[in-house]
Design an enzyme around this catalytic site. Structure first.
Site, short mmCIF file in Angstrom:
data_model
loop_
_atom_site.label_atom_id
_atom_site.label_comp_id
_atom_site.label_asym_id
_atom_site.label_seq_id
_atom_site.Cartn_x
_atom_site.Cartn_y
_atom_site.Cartn_z
CG ASN A 7 -1.70 1.26 1.39
OD1 ASN A 7 -1.74 2.09 0.47
ND2 ASN A 7 -2.35 1.44 2.53
CE LYS A 9 -0.13 3.20 4.77
NZ LYS A 9 -0.02 3.27 6.20
CG HIS A 85 -5.70 1.83 5.02
ND1 HIS A 85 -5.24 2.84 5.83
CD2 HIS A 85 -4.72 0.90 4.98
CE1 HIS A 85 -4.03 2.52 6.26
NE2 HIS A 85 -3.69 1.35 5.75
CD GLU A 87 -2.87 5.47 6.69
OE1 GLU A 87 -2.78 5.52 5.45
OE2 GLU A 87 -2.03 4.89 7.41
CD GLU A 153 -3.47 -2.48 7.14
OE1 GLU A 153 -2.43 -2.77 6.56
OE2 GLU A 153 -4.00 -1.36 7.04
N GLY A 159 2.74 1.90 10.89
CA GLY A 159 3.81 2.91 10.81
C GLY A 159 4.53 3.12 12.12
CB SER A 195 5.09 -2.39 12.04
OG SER A 195 4.73 -1.06 12.38
N GLY A 216 2.94 -1.28 4.23
CA GLY A 216 2.95 0.14 3.92
C GLY A 216 4.35 0.62 3.55
N GLY A 217 5.03 1.23 4.52
CA GLY A 217 6.32 1.87 4.26
C GLY A 217 7.34 0.98 3.55
#
Ligand code: 13P
Length: 233
Positions: A7, A9, A85, A87, A153, A159, A195, A216-217
């Site tokens: 993802n 983002k 999600h 967010e 999640e 994150g 994470s 994610g990241g």
């Protein structure tokens, strides 16, 4: 086979996506790789990773300025779309009901929704983790036919560089699997997200009922993403 979904983002560039696809072409894996990218990167290009979006309108068409419909996403080449999600739930007010409508729109356009559920830190601290996950699955996942993917999640771990214990992940995923079974969706893959990185991916994916990860990241750069894809072959 595991599902490894990224993802992005609101990050990255179109050329960065091309570079990622090129890097993935050299990777030896049986796993299904998906990249959920910003709308403007979805342009029908193909590569080892299937392309997905990160949101979709709950409406079919009409006067909804700024929204993108499921048929538009399908026309652009999206095969998957993340719905619900954390967010989106946090910043855009997506409720379980809205998320279910979005998932239904995706299914009707032939797109597989990746339906996210998970508790906030406050809900966890109040002992409501399983309750939130249960209502999230029951109310966000459409009944009926069409393949869906569910992602657990825990919002407090996104994150944050921390993950729940393996036992807590196992408990959550077992419960999600049981609920999906009772909804006639026993074959639904269940991803863990929050994470995930190369160093913990193999351990997390070895937990029962963890059918893959939503990253994610660590999905933004091939040097971080490829070790996750190859953590379990
Ligand atoms: P991180 O992997 O950066 O924690 O993000 C997880 C996530 O939100 C994936 O959808």
């Amino acid at each position: 086979m595991k599902i490894i979904a990224g993802n992005w983002k609101m990050n990255g560039t179109r050329s960065g996506l091309s570079e990622m696809q090129t890097a993935l072409a050299g990777v030896n894996t049986e796993n299904r790789v998906i990249l959920c990218v910003p709308f403007t990167f979805i342009d029908g290009t193909t590569g080892p990773a299937a392309i997905g979006a990160q949101d979709v309108s709950e409406h079919d068409h009409g006067a909804f300025t700024g929204q993108v419909s499921a048929t538009m996403l399908a026309e652009a080449g999206a095969k998957y779309v993340i719905v619900g999600h954390s967010e989106r739930r946090m910043y855009n007010g997506d409720t379980n009901e809205i998320v279910r409508h979005k998932a239904e729109m995706a299914l009707s356009a032939g797109i597989t929704p990746i339906i996210c559920v998970g508790e906030t830190a406050e809900e966890r601290d109040a002992g409501k983790t399983l309750e939130i996950i249960e209502s999230g699955v029951r109310e966000s996942v459409p009944m009926g036919n069409g393949d869906v993917i569910v992602a657990y999640e825990p919002r407090w771990a996104i994150g944050a560089g921390i993950t729940p214990s393996n036992d807590d992940i196992a408990t959550a995923h077992k419960m999600i699997a049981d609920i999906l079974e009772s909804m006639g969706r026993g074959d639904t893959p269940i991803l863990y997200g929050a994470s995930v990185k190369g160093a913990n991916a193999a351990e997390i994916m070895s937990i029962p009922h963890v059918d893959g990860v939503l990253v994610g990241g660590a999905s933004l750069k091939s040097d971080d993403f490829i070790p996750i894809i190859t953590a379990i072959k």
